[in-house]
Design a protein around this motif. Structure first.
Motif, PDB file in Angstrom:
ATOM      1  N   LEU A 167      28.226  34.383  45.048  1.00 31.04           N
ATOM      2  CA  LEU A 167      28.110  32.831  45.954  1.00 31.04           C
ATOM      3  C   LEU A 167      29.511  33.005  46.715  1.00 31.04           C
ATOM      4  N   ASP A 168      30.503  33.806  46.116  1.00 32.02           N
ATOM      5  CA  ASP A 168      31.932  33.957  46.740  1.00 32.02           C
ATOM      6  C   ASP A 168      32.627  35.062  46.960  1.00 32.02           C
ATOM      7  N   ASP A 169      33.483  35.428  46.158  1.00 34.83           N
ATOM      8  CA  ASP A 169      34.231  36.742  46.169  1.00 34.83           C
ATOM      9  C   ASP A 169      33.302  37.942  45.618  1.00 34.83           C
ATOM     10  N   ALA A 170      33.305  39.212  46.309  1.00 30.97           N
ATOM     11  CA  ALA A 170      32.682  40.424  45.842  1.00 30.97           C
ATOM     12  C   ALA A 170      33.732  40.763  44.410  1.00 30.97           C
ATOM     13  N   ALA A 171      32.855  41.372  43.449  1.00 30.78           N
ATOM     14  CA  ALA A 171      33.486  41.694  42.025  1.00 30.78           C
ATOM     15  C   ALA A 171      34.961  42.607  42.389  1.00 30.78           C
ATOM     16  N   GLY A 172      34.718  43.543  43.610  1.00 24.00           N
ATOM     17  CA  GLY A 172      35.911  44.311  44.069  1.00 24.00           C
ATOM     18  C   GLY A 172      36.956  43.430  44.630  1.00 24.00           C
ATOM     19  N   GLU A 173      36.506  42.387  45.288  1.00 20.95           N
ATOM     20  CA  GLU A 173      37.566  41.463  46.197  1.00 20.95           C
ATOM     21  C   GLU A 173      38.284  40.754  44.610  1.00 20.95           C
ATOM     22  N   ALA A 174      37.580  40.524  43.872  1.00 18.54           N
ATOM     23  CA  ALA A 174      38.220  39.698  42.811  1.00 18.54           C
ATOM     24  C   ALA A 174      39.058  40.468  42.100  1.00 18.54           C
ATOM     25  N   PHE A 175      38.735  41.847  41.964  1.00 17.35           N
ATOM     26  CA  PHE A 175      39.833  42.590  41.267  1.00 17.35           C
ATOM     27  C   PHE A 175      41.045  42.731  42.096  1.00 17.35           C
ATOM     28  N   ASP A 176      40.722  42.999  43.534  1.00 20.75           N
ATOM     29  CA  ASP A 176      42.034  43.276  44.359  1.00 20.75           C
ATOM     30  C   ASP A 176      42.837  41.864  44.360  1.00 20.75           C
ATOM     31  N   LYS A 177      42.254  40.772  44.531  1.00 21.22           N
ATOM     32  CA  LYS A 177      42.990  39.487  44.707  1.00 21.22           C
ATOM     33  C   LYS A 177      43.699  39.261  43.257  1.00 21.22           C
ATOM     34  N   THR A 178      43.017  39.479  42.411  1.00 20.96           N
ATOM     35  CA  THR A 178      43.779  39.261  40.970  1.00 20.96           C
ATOM     36  C   THR A 178      44.899  40.151  40.791  1.00 20.96           C
ATOM     37  N   ALA A 179      44.929  41.190  41.331  1.00 22.29           N
ATOM     38  CA  ALA A 179      45.955  42.461  41.016  1.00 22.29           C
ATOM     39  C   ALA A 179      47.091  41.756  42.048  1.00 22.29           C
ATOM     40  N   LYS A 180      46.552  41.224  43.231  1.00 22.39           N
ATOM     41  CA  LYS A 180      47.639  40.721  44.397  1.00 22.39           C
ATOM     42  C   LYS A 180      48.288  39.691  43.664  1.00 22.39           C
ATOM     43  N   LEU A 181      47.872  38.839  42.912  1.00 25.00           N
ATOM     44  CA  LEU A 181      48.664  37.696  42.563  1.00 25.00           C
ATOM     45  C   LEU A 181      49.608  37.911  41.383  1.00 25.00           C
ATOM     46  N   MET A 182      49.273  39.082  40.654  1.00 29.23           N
ATOM     47  CA  MET A 182      50.216  39.446  39.890  1.00 29.23           C
ATOM     48  C   MET A 182      51.163  40.587  40.200  1.00 29.23           C
ATOM     49  N   GLY A 183      51.188  40.684  41.557  1.00 34.35           N
ATOM     50  CA  GLY A 183      52.314  41.252  42.237  1.00 34.35           C
ATOM     51  C   GLY A 183      51.986  42.848  42.276  1.00 34.35           C
ATOM     52  N   LEU A 184      50.774  43.196  42.175  1.00 31.94           N
ATOM     53  CA  LEU A 184      50.326  44.820  42.313  1.00 31.94           C
ATOM     54  C   LEU A 184      49.964  45.054  43.841  1.00 31.94           C
ATOM     55  N   PRO A 185      50.268  46.084  44.050  1.00 29.80           N
ATOM     56  CA  PRO A 185      49.927  46.310  45.745  1.00 29.80           C
ATOM     57  C   PRO A 185      48.482  46.452  46.043  1.00 29.80           C
ATOM     58  N   TYR A 186      48.102  46.428  47.192  1.00 28.04           N
ATOM     59  CA  TYR A 186      46.566  46.567  47.857  1.00 28.04           C
ATOM     60  C   TYR A 186      46.304  48.195  47.810  1.00 28.04           C
ATOM     61  N   PRO A 187      45.009  48.458  47.468  1.00 29.47           N
ATOM     62  CA  PRO A 187      44.305  47.435  47.036  1.00 29.47           C
ATOM     63  C   PRO A 187      44.192  47.532  45.129  1.00 29.47           C
ATOM     64  N   GLN A 226      41.400  30.939  37.434  1.00 32.67           N
ATOM     65  CA  GLN A 226      41.991  30.934  35.827  1.00 32.67           C
ATOM     66  C   GLN A 226      43.129  31.895  35.573  1.00 32.67           C
ATOM     67  N   VAL A 227      42.989  33.218  36.334  1.00 28.30           N
ATOM     68  CA  VAL A 227      44.006  34.054  36.086  1.00 28.30           C
ATOM     69  C   VAL A 227      45.297  33.555  36.840  1.00 28.30           C
ATOM     70  N   MET A 228      45.116  33.069  37.907  1.00 29.41           N
ATOM     71  CA  MET A 228      46.373  32.461  38.613  1.00 29.41           C
ATOM     72  C   MET A 228      46.988  31.529  37.672  1.00 29.41           C
ATOM     73  N   LEU A 229      46.402  30.729  37.070  1.00 27.88           N
ATOM     74  CA  LEU A 229      47.097  29.669  36.248  1.00 27.88           C
ATOM     75  C   LEU A 229      47.800  30.271  35.209  1.00 27.88           C
ATOM     76  N   ALA A 230      47.112  31.301  34.312  1.00 31.08           N
ATOM     77  CA  ALA A 230      47.268  31.733  33.176  1.00 31.08           C
ATOM     78  C   ALA A 230      48.894  32.549  33.601  1.00 31.08           C
ATOM     79  N   TRP A 231      48.913  33.233  34.617  1.00 30.79           N
ATOM     80  CA  TRP A 231      49.807  33.827  35.095  1.00 30.79           C
ATOM     81  C   TRP A 231      51.012  33.270  35.516  1.00 30.79           C
ATOM     82  N   ARG A 232      50.722  32.018  36.147  1.00 34.24           N
ATOM     83  CA  ARG A 232      51.878  31.132  36.617  1.00 34.24           C
ATOM     84  C   ARG A 232      52.588  30.531  35.145  1.00 34.24           C
ATOM     85  N   ASP A 233      51.822  30.283  34.408  1.00 35.18           N
ATOM     86  CA  ASP A 233      52.285  29.658  33.144  1.00 35.18           C
ATOM     87  C   ASP A 233      52.744  30.542  32.185  1.00 35.18           C
TER      88      ASP A 233
END
Ligand code: KG4
Ligand code: ZN
Length: 351
Positions: A167-187, A226-233
Motif C-alpha cells: 500500500l506504500d513502499d515496495a520491499a526493495g524501496e524499504a531496504f534502500d530507504k532504511t539503508a540510507k537513513l543509517m548512512g549507507l550509500p544508494y542503493p 520504527q527503524v528511523m526512531l531506533a537509529w535516532r535514539d
C-alpha cells in the motif's frame, strides 16, 4: 528461435540472447548488464533524465558485446523483445526505439514485454529441478523489487491475478530507504543485507506490519519509521547499525514469508515462485525455501544475478510470447504504467 532481449526500464541496461531450441539455462547464450549505480549515487536515487542518456550511450555497445559473446551476428536473430513498461518513460523509449529499429531493419518480429512478467518468468528459465522439474502454473509468485511488492496467482503463463500488493513502499524501496537513513550509500538494499549478517539477532524488535489481520497486502513505511526512531535514539555505532539492519531484515523476511504462506493457502498451491531484486536476499531465499518445504511444496528462484534487472528475463519472456505468435505494433510505443492482469495469456505453439 533466437531472441534478443533488451531491458532499459530503470537504471540497468540489460541485453541477452535466449535460444528456445535449447533447454533451460542452456538457452541463455549470452547476457550482459551495465549498472548505472555510480551515475545516480551522488543524488541518492535514480535521476530519470540521466538514466535515459546513459542507456543511449551504453545500449548499442552492449548489444555488440552480447552478440559477440554468443558468437552470433544480427542475421542469426529470429526476434527482438524489449521492456515496454512499467518503468521510466524516457528510459523505456531508448530500449523500445533501438529494438523496433533493429526489428524493422532486419525484418524480424518484435514484442514489448511487461517488466514484471519478465521477473516472474525468470525462474522458469533456469534448469529444471532434478526431483520436481520446472515450476509450472498454477503457482503463486512473490514479486519483490525496488518498485513493486506483489503476490500474484499465476493460473497460466500470461494469466495473472493480483492477490495482494504494497500500500506504500515496495520491499526493495524499504531496504534502500532504511539503508540510507543509517548512512549507507544508494542503493543500500544489498549493503544492508550484508551488514545484517554481522548483526546480533534480537537486540532490536520491529513490527511485522499487517500480519495480524487478514489479507495479502503489505505496508512497509511504518517499519521504516520504527527503524528511523531506533537509529535516532541509539549510540549510532557500527555494531548498532548492524544490529538494526539484522532486526529490519528479520521483520522484512518474516512479513514476506507469513504473507506468502497465506497466499499459497488461499490459492491452494504448493509452488511459490520468487523474483525481483529482493529475491537475491540470502535469508529471504532460505526462509521461503524452508516454509515451502515444510508444506511439502517448494520455492523457486532465479540465480541472484537474474533476480535484479537484466535482459535475459526479457529475452525469455519475449521468446515465449513471440513463439505463441504475439507481435507488438510497429510503433515505438511504451506503457510506463501497465497492469499485468491485462496481459493476454500465452498459448504455446499457437503461432
Ligand atoms: O528488480 P530490481 O533490480 O529493480 C526493480 O525493478 O526495481 O530490484 C532492485 C531492488 C533494490 O531496491 C535493491 O536494494 C534490492 O532490489 N535488492 C536487495 C538485495 N539485492 C537487491 N534487497 C535486499 N537484499 C538483497 N540482497
Ligand atoms: Zn525490476
Amino acid at each position: 528461435m533466437r531472441v534478443l532481449g533488451i531491458e532499459t526500464s530503470c537504471d540497468e541496461t540489460g541485453v541477452a540472447v535466449y535460444d528456445t531450441g535449447r533447454a533451460g539455462a542452456d538457452g541463455l547464450l549470452a547476457h550482459a548488464v551495465y549498472s548505472q549505480i555510480a551515475l545516480h549515487a551522488e543524488y541518492g536515487g535514480v535521476v530519470p533524465e540521466l538514466a535515459s542518456r546513459d542507456h543511449v550511450r551504453k545500449l548499442l555497445p552492449l548489444i555488440r558485446q552480447t552478440l559477440g559473446e554468443a558468437g552470433l551476428g544480427v542475421d542469426d536473430l529470429d526476434g527482438v523483445a524489449y521492456t515496454a513498461g512499467p518503468g521510466l518513460v524516457g528510459a523505456l523509449l531508448v530500449g523500445a526505439g533501438v529494438a523496433r529499429s533493429l526489428a524493422w531493419a532486419l525484418d524480424l518480429p518484435a514484442v514489448g514485454v511487461h517488466h514484471m512478467e519478465g521477473h516472474l518468468l525468470a525462474p522458469l528459465m533456469e534448469d529444471a529441478d532434478p526431483v520436481h522439474g520446472r515450476p509450472e502454473p498454477p503457482f503463486v509468485a512473490l514479486l519483490v523489487s525496488g518498485g513493486h511488492t506483489q503476490l500474484v496467482a499465476v493460473d497460466a503463463i500470461g494469466s495473472y491475478r493480483l492477490l495482494g500488493e504494497t500500500l506504500d513502499d515496495a520491499a526493495g524501496e524499504a531496504f534502500d530507504k532504511t539503508a540510507k537513513l543509517m548512512g549507507l550509500p544508494y542503493p543500500g538494499g544489498p549493503q544492508l543485507a550484508a551488514l545484517a549478517e554481522a548483526g546480533t539477532p534480537g537486540r532490536f524488535g520491529f513490527p511485522r506490519p499487517m500480519t495480524n489481520r487478514p489479507g495479502l497486502d503489505f505496508s512497509f513505511s511504518g517499519l521504516k519509521t520504527q527503524v528511523m526512531l531506533a537509529w535516532r535514539d541509539s549510540d549510532q555505532s557500527d555494531a548498532t547499525r548492524a544490529d538494526i539492519a539484522r532486526a529490519f531484515e528479520d521483520a522484512m523476511v518474516d512479513t514476506l514469508a507469513i504473507k506468502c504462506e497465506r497466499a499459497l493457502d488461499e490459492a491452494g498451491c504448493d509452488t511459490l515462485v520468487v523474483a525481483g531484486g529482493v529475491g537475491a536476499n540470502r535469508r529471504l531465499r532460505a526462509r521461503l525455501q524452508a516454509m515451502a518445504a515444510r508444506r511439502g511444496g517448494r520455492a523457486c528462484f532465479p540465480r541472484p544475478a537474474l533476480c535484479t534487472d537484466n535482459g535475459a528475463m526479457i529475452a525469455f519472456a519475449g521468446a515465449l510470447r513471440l513463439e505463441s505468435g504475439e507481435r507488438s505494433p510497429d510503433a515505438v510505443h511504451v506503457t510506463p504504467r501497465w497492469d499485468m492482469a491485462t496481459l493476454p495469456e500465452v498459448r504455446p505453439g499457437a503461432a
